[in-house]
Design an enzyme around this catalytic site. Structure first.
Site, PDB file in Angstrom:
ATOM      1  N   VAL A  71       0.905  -1.116   0.066  1.00 34.33           N
ATOM      2  CA  VAL A  71      -0.366  -0.153  -0.026  1.00 34.33           C
ATOM      3  C   VAL A  71       0.745   1.230   0.049  1.00 34.33           C
ATOM      4  O   VAL A  71       1.426   1.334   1.233  1.00 34.33           O
ATOM      5  CB  VAL A  71      -0.785   0.087   1.632  1.00 34.33           C
ATOM      6  CG1 VAL A  71      -1.803   1.891   1.082  1.00 34.33           C
ATOM      7  CG2 VAL A  71      -2.337  -1.212   1.423  1.00 34.33           C
ATOM      8  N   CYS A  72       0.346   2.282  -0.748  1.00 25.56           N
ATOM      9  CA  CYS A  72       1.037   3.449  -0.917  1.00 25.56           C
ATOM     10  C   CYS A  72      -0.392   4.769  -0.873  1.00 25.56           C
ATOM     11  O   CYS A  72      -1.417   4.400  -0.991  1.00 25.56           O
ATOM     12  CB  CYS A  72       2.466   3.524  -1.804  1.00 25.56           C
ATOM     13  SG  CYS A  72       1.562   3.550  -3.236  1.00 25.56           S
ATOM     14  N   ALA A  73       0.540   5.339  -1.170  1.00 20.02           N
ATOM     15  CA  ALA A  73      -0.670   6.973  -1.025  1.00 20.02           C
ATOM     16  C   ALA A  73      -0.769   6.902  -2.353  1.00 20.02           C
ATOM     17  O   ALA A  73      -2.538   7.001  -2.970  1.00 20.02           O
ATOM     18  CB  ALA A  73       0.952   8.712  -0.936  1.00 20.02           C
TER      19      ALA A  73
END
Length: 376
Positions: A71-73
């Site tokens: 997960v990232c932005a």
């Protein structure tokens, strides 16, 4: 190449309390402030820039027989890391659209049905926001809609209904309301308390004791319940359901400190709880506008809500206390942490400012903090 996973797929795992491993490659401060939460989730937070030269340092920290979601932005960094893991022989997927998509996903579930009406709850699982649709004989009323209005229109259409009424329980501070947009899109009447200070055209709830529609006389009684904001209301439907907005939560009450008038608004909240809410029967189902902890507040029927009697028992120090004790507890619980960007969001919801979709996404990123005031 790593596979992608959608916010909906992860949400179902969270909802069903399935196990998964989240590798969050955002900055540590962003992860600490807001993340995907679930009862059986495990986490590892390593900023992506620490993995640019290789993922070998974290390989021994990853599970062998468990779903791994990176997960990232916005997606790009997590896809890069997931691809590197795949090349190293570790099966992993990345969240399509990143935390932005997590923030915007709405999960629909049926919460109530009888011969007069069907009620759906829409859970914005990444924000803790709740909205509702009441359908009765071809017409629909929507309570506290998010800005993703097409989903409400589609649900009504599938049910053979037209949205004729839209209500906001108060002027929201943590997310952008879809009330006006949904009203403009469908031609539905839109209702809000005049005391909330909106500058656009709407139907002031001060003028209504009930909002009735259809042959079955589905009554929505506007119960004036100030406390969270001066114009907060709840909606009592057919003596069965209480859409409580941000006045009553499953595990607490709405925080009355967003207007920097903690004691004044806490006094209003006490009057609401001790007089108006006290008149409502224990078996009425409370459906709030937010939740803080899905694991605690999701009931066995699969939605966020509880009977008023259970909420009273769960929060005795709020519902069965003296006024001074209540005010003291609220003041002690008041948080200095405001909802992210809440002043800009309030200005948008009042109609004082406008923003494009990208700006609205930026403003809404982050956790819900309207349900901070709880009774431990």
């Amino acid at each position: 190449m790593a596979n992608e996973v959608t916010a909906q797929q992860i949400a179902e795992k969270v909802w069903n309390k399935e196990s998964a491993f989240i590798l969050d490659v955002r900055n540590e401060s962003d992860f600490a402030d807001w993340k995907i939460e679930g009862e059986n989730l495990e986490y590892l937070n390593v900023p992506y820039f620490e993995l640019i030269d290789g993922i070998e340092p974290i390989l021994d920290k990853l599970p062998k027989n468990q779903d791994i979601f990176v997960v990232c932005a916005k997606e790009g960094s997590s896809k890069m890391v997931a691809d590197m893991l795949e090349e190293a022989g570790v099966q992993a997927s990345y969240l399509k659209g990143g935390m932005k998509s997590w923030s915007e996903y709405l999960r629909q579930t049926k919460v109530y049905e009888d011969s007069n009406m069907t009620v759906y709850q829409f859970v914005r699982i990444g924000k803790g926001c709740l909205s509702y649709m009441v359908i009765s004989d071809g017409e629909a009323l929507v309570v506290d809609p998010s800005r993703f209005v097409d989903q409400y229109v589609e649900v009504a259409k599938e049910a053979g209904a037209v949205i004729t009424h839209v209500v906001d329980s108060h002027l929201h501070a943590d997310h952008i309301s879809g009330g006006i947009l949904l009203s403009e899109k469908t031609g539905a009447a839109y209702y809000l308390m005049k005391s909330e200070g909106a500058v656009f055209d709407f139907n002031p709830l001060e003028n209504y004791e009930t909002i009735e529609f259809n042959q079955v006389k589905l009554e929505v009684l506007a119960v004036k319940t100030p406390g969270h904001t001066p114009g907060s209301v709840s909606f009592f439907v057919n003596d069965t359901l209480l859409f409580s907005g941000d006045t009553i939560f499953v595990s607490g009450l709405g925080r009355p400190d967003l207007g920097n008038k903690v004691r004044e608004w806490a006094n209003d909240l006490y009057e609401t709880v001790s007089s108006k809410v006290s008149q409502i029967a224990d078996d009425v189902i409370v459906l709030p506008g937010h939740y803080a902890d899905l694991d605690e507040e999701l009931n066995k029927q699969g939605y966020v809500g509880s009977t008023l009697g259970d909420i009273r028992k769960r929060n005795e120090n709020m519902f069965q206390t003296t006024k001074e004790e209540f005010l003291h507890h609220v003041e002690q619980s008041a948080s200095s942490v405001k909802p992210p960007n809440f002043e800009d969001i309030v200005a948008l919801n009042r109609g004082e400012r406008t923003a494009d979709t990208e700006r609205m996404q930026e403003l809404e990123i982050g956790p819900n903090r309207c349900a901070v005031h709880h009774t431990d």
